[in-house]
Design an enzyme around this catalytic site. Structure first.
Site, PDB file in Angstrom:
ATOM      1  N   GLY A 132       3.040  -1.178   4.184  1.00 59.47           N
ATOM      2  CA  GLY A 132       3.044   0.237   3.813  1.00 59.47           C
ATOM      3  C   GLY A 132       4.450   0.682   3.428  1.00 59.47           C
ATOM      4  O   GLY A 132       4.917   0.458   2.310  1.00 59.47           O
ATOM      5  N   GLY A 133       5.150   1.289   4.380  1.00 63.99           N
ATOM      6  CA  GLY A 133       6.458   1.887   4.117  1.00 63.99           C
ATOM      7  C   GLY A 133       7.434   0.987   3.365  1.00 63.99           C
ATOM      8  O   GLY A 133       8.107   1.431   2.427  1.00 63.99           O
ATOM      9  N   HIS A 161      -9.160   1.329   5.299  1.00 65.91           N
ATOM     10  CA  HIS A 161      -7.861   1.490   5.966  1.00 65.91           C
ATOM     11  C   HIS A 161      -8.027   2.462   7.137  1.00 65.91           C
ATOM     12  O   HIS A 161      -8.800   3.413   7.052  1.00 65.91           O
ATOM     13  CB  HIS A 161      -6.822   2.018   4.972  1.00 65.91           C
ATOM     14  CG  HIS A 161      -5.438   1.989   5.535  1.00 65.91           C
ATOM     15  ND1 HIS A 161      -4.973   2.952   6.403  1.00 65.91           N
ATOM     16  CD2 HIS A 161      -4.428   1.093   5.387  1.00 65.91           C
ATOM     17  CE1 HIS A 161      -3.735   2.643   6.753  1.00 65.91           C
ATOM     18  NE2 HIS A 161      -3.376   1.525   6.156  1.00 65.91           N
ATOM     19  N   ASN A 220       0.866  -1.178   0.000  1.00 62.18           N
ATOM     20  CA  ASN A 220       0.000   0.000   0.000  1.00 62.18           C
ATOM     21  C   ASN A 220       0.904   1.230   0.000  1.00 62.18           C
ATOM     22  O   ASN A 220       1.548   1.515   1.009  1.00 62.18           O
ATOM     23  CB  ASN A 220      -0.881  -0.048   1.267  1.00 62.18           C
ATOM     24  CG  ASN A 220      -1.627   1.251   1.507  1.00 62.18           C
ATOM     25  OD1 ASN A 220      -1.737   2.105   0.616  1.00 62.18           O
ATOM     26  ND2 ASN A 220      -2.157   1.401   2.710  1.00 62.18           N
ATOM     27  N   TRP A 221       0.964   1.905  -1.134  1.00 61.62           N
ATOM     28  CA  TRP A 221       1.876   3.046  -1.246  1.00 61.62           C
ATOM     29  C   TRP A 221       1.341   4.310  -0.573  1.00 61.62           C
ATOM     30  O   TRP A 221       2.059   5.293  -0.464  1.00 61.62           O
ATOM     31  CB  TRP A 221       2.179   3.326  -2.726  1.00 61.62           C
ATOM     32  CG  TRP A 221       3.232   2.404  -3.286  1.00 61.62           C
ATOM     33  CD1 TRP A 221       3.708   1.252  -2.725  1.00 61.62           C
ATOM     34  CD2 TRP A 221       3.952   2.574  -4.516  1.00 61.62           C
ATOM     35  NE1 TRP A 221       4.674   0.701  -3.526  1.00 61.62           N
ATOM     36  CE2 TRP A 221       4.847   1.488  -4.640  1.00 61.62           C
ATOM     37  CE3 TRP A 221       3.917   3.528  -5.526  1.00 61.62           C
ATOM     38  CZ2 TRP A 221       5.707   1.343  -5.729  1.00 61.62           C
ATOM     39  CZ3 TRP A 221       4.771   3.377  -6.620  1.00 61.62           C
ATOM     40  CH2 TRP A 221       5.652   2.305  -6.709  1.00 61.62           C
ATOM     41  N   LYS A 222       0.064   4.292  -0.206  1.00 65.49           N
ATOM     42  CA  LYS A 222      -0.552   5.487   0.412  1.00 65.49           C
ATOM     43  C   LYS A 222      -0.339   6.697  -0.504  1.00 65.49           C
ATOM     44  O   LYS A 222      -0.289   6.525  -1.721  1.00 65.49           O
ATOM     45  CB  LYS A 222       0.005   5.688   1.825  1.00 65.49           C
ATOM     46  CG  LYS A 222      -0.046   4.395   2.646  1.00 65.49           C
ATOM     47  CD  LYS A 222       0.237   4.573   4.098  1.00 65.49           C
ATOM     48  CE  LYS A 222       0.128   3.212   4.797  1.00 65.49           C
ATOM     49  NZ  LYS A 222       0.295   3.303   6.232  1.00 65.49           N
ATOM     50  N   GLY A 246       3.213   2.150  10.665  1.00 67.85           N
ATOM     51  CA  GLY A 246       4.221   3.193  10.485  1.00 67.85           C
ATOM     52  C   GLY A 246       5.019   3.530  11.729  1.00 67.85           C
ATOM     53  O   GLY A 246       5.722   4.534  11.773  1.00 67.85           O
ATOM     54  N   GLU A 254      -4.843  -4.798  10.889  1.00 69.07           N
ATOM     55  CA  GLU A 254      -3.788  -3.809  11.088  1.00 69.07           C
ATOM     56  C   GLU A 254      -4.018  -3.065  12.398  1.00 69.07           C
ATOM     57  O   GLU A 254      -4.823  -2.124  12.441  1.00 69.07           O
ATOM     58  CB  GLU A 254      -3.789  -2.800   9.934  1.00 69.07           C
ATOM     59  CG  GLU A 254      -3.542  -3.429   8.588  1.00 69.07           C
ATOM     60  CD  GLU A 254      -2.982  -2.428   7.591  1.00 69.07           C
ATOM     61  OE1 GLU A 254      -1.913  -2.691   7.046  1.00 69.07           O
ATOM     62  OE2 GLU A 254      -3.595  -1.360   7.395  1.00 69.07           O
ATOM     63  N   GLU A 276      -6.341   4.834   8.128  1.00 67.94           N
ATOM     64  CA  GLU A 276      -6.101   6.250   7.789  1.00 67.94           C
ATOM     65  C   GLU A 276      -7.334   6.861   7.124  1.00 67.94           C
ATOM     66  O   GLU A 276      -7.621   8.048   7.307  1.00 67.94           O
ATOM     67  CB  GLU A 276      -4.852   6.366   6.907  1.00 67.94           C
ATOM     68  CG  GLU A 276      -3.592   6.121   7.734  1.00 67.94           C
ATOM     69  CD  GLU A 276      -2.418   5.532   6.977  1.00 67.94           C
ATOM     70  OE1 GLU A 276      -2.420   5.568   5.726  1.00 67.94           O
ATOM     71  OE2 GLU A 276      -1.496   5.022   7.642  1.00 67.94           O
ATOM     72  N   SER A 311       3.960  -2.273  10.192  1.00 69.63           N
ATOM     73  CA  SER A 311       5.410  -2.372  10.381  1.00 69.63           C
ATOM     74  C   SER A 311       6.002  -3.717   9.949  1.00 69.63           C
ATOM     75  O   SER A 311       6.945  -4.219  10.566  1.00 69.63           O
ATOM     76  CB  SER A 311       5.796  -2.040  11.832  1.00 69.63           C
ATOM     77  OG  SER A 311       5.432  -0.692  12.135  1.00 69.63           O
TER      78      SER A 311
HETATM   79  P1  PGA Z   1       3.335   0.227   7.511  1.00 70.13           P
HETATM   80  O1  PGA Z   1       1.823   0.471   7.010  1.00 70.13           O
HETATM   81  O2  PGA Z   1       3.790  -1.050   6.881  1.00 70.13           O
HETATM   82  O3  PGA Z   1       4.088   1.423   7.005  1.00 70.13           O
HETATM   83  O4  PGA Z   1       3.283   0.129   8.986  1.00 70.13           O
HETATM   84  C1  PGA Z   1       0.920  -0.597   6.888  1.00 70.13           C
HETATM   85  C2  PGA Z   1      -0.385  -0.105   6.328  1.00 70.13           C
HETATM   86  O5  PGA Z   1      -0.873   0.953   6.751  1.00 70.13           O
HETATM   87  O6  PGA Z   1      -0.988  -0.770   5.454  1.00 70.13           O
END
Ligand code: PGA
Length: 256
Positions: free
Chosen positions: A235-236, A99, A12-14, A175, A169, A101, A214
């Site tokens: 994510g990251g 998600h 997930n590149w956000k 993150g 999650e 966010e 993470s």
């Molecule tokens: P992260 O994000 O791997 O950067 O913790 C995961 C996500 O929000 O899907």
């Protein structure tokens, strides 16, 4: 892992990535084009601006491309939104919905997330439905209650193992570099598996339940080995092909 369930490693590149990042998509498309693709799925969800080009760059690769959100309606006066049909039209195969966010930045409710998942299904997309507790909810011992409620309300009736993926999650793990212990992840995933199996019977026993928060090359193998963890939502560490591929390749040892 769950017996007879094909793992999925999803990125997930956000709100990250301009055209310059397409080189990473190219490297990922090449990197997953090997024997492991017979056993493990790989998906990247870039921002909507890169969706169409990303699918074009991965047509000859097992790498699948998806989106990060869709509107609950099929079309209409919704400035700035994209529909599930538009994602399918760009050859996207999956869409992330709910998600944390989006739940916090855009006040998305379980009810809305369910409607978005239904819109995804109507467009023949696989919905990746995200759930997870906050730090406060965890501290006050509510984790399983939250997961029960979010599963019950966010996942539509009639969901199948093909059209629906659950992503657990923990909000506090996203993150932050923090992850739950393996024992905590195992307990949460066993709980979700039981909930899904009781509501969806056979489909619930094989519906994929990803862990996210993470996930990195250094912990992927340990986390992906946990019972009922059927892949990762990353994510990251999905922004760089080398990291994403290292996470994907953690399955080499796990599926050997
Ligand atoms: P992260 O994000 O791997 O950067 O913790 C995961 C996500 O929000 O899907």
């Amino acid at each position: 892992m769950t017996p007879d369930v094909r793992p999925l490693v999803a990125g997930n590149w956000k709100m990250n990535g301009t055209r310059a990042a397409l080189d990473q998509i190219k490297a990922m498309a090449a990197g997953v084009d090997g024997p492991l693709a017979e056993k493990v799925d790989a998906l990247i969800c870039p921002p909507a601006t890169l969706l169409y080009v990303a699918t074009a760059l991965s047509t000859d690769s097992p790498l699948m491309i998806g989106a990060q959100d869709c509107h609950q309606n099929a079309a209409g006066a919704h400035t700035g939104d994209i529909s599930a049909d538009m994602i399918a039209d760009c050859f996207g195969t999956h869409v992330i919905v709910g998600h944390s966010e989006r739940r916090s930045d855009h006040a998305e409710t379980d009810h809305l997330v369910r409607a978005k998942a239904q819109a995804a299904h109507a467009a023949d997309l696989t919905a990746i439905i995200c759930i997870g507790e906050t730090a406060e909810e965890r501290k006050s011992g509510q984790t399983l209650d939250i997961l029960k409620r979010q599963l019950a309300l966010s996942v539509p009736d009639g969901a199948t193992a093909e059209d629906t993926v659950i992503a657990y999650e923990p909000v506090w793990a996203i993150g932050t570099g923090l992850t739950p212990t393996v024992e905590d992840i195992e307990a949460a995933h066993a709980f979700m598996r039981a909930e899904l199996a009781s509501r969806f019977q056979a489909a619930g026993r094989t519906m994929r339940i990803l862990y996210g928060g993470s996930v990195k090359p250094g912990n992927a193998r340990e986390l992906m080995a946990v019972e009922n963890v059927d892949g990762a939502l990353v994510g990251g560490a999905s922004l760089k092909a080398s990291d994403f591929l290292a996470i994907y390749n953690a399955y080499e040892a796990l599926t050997a």
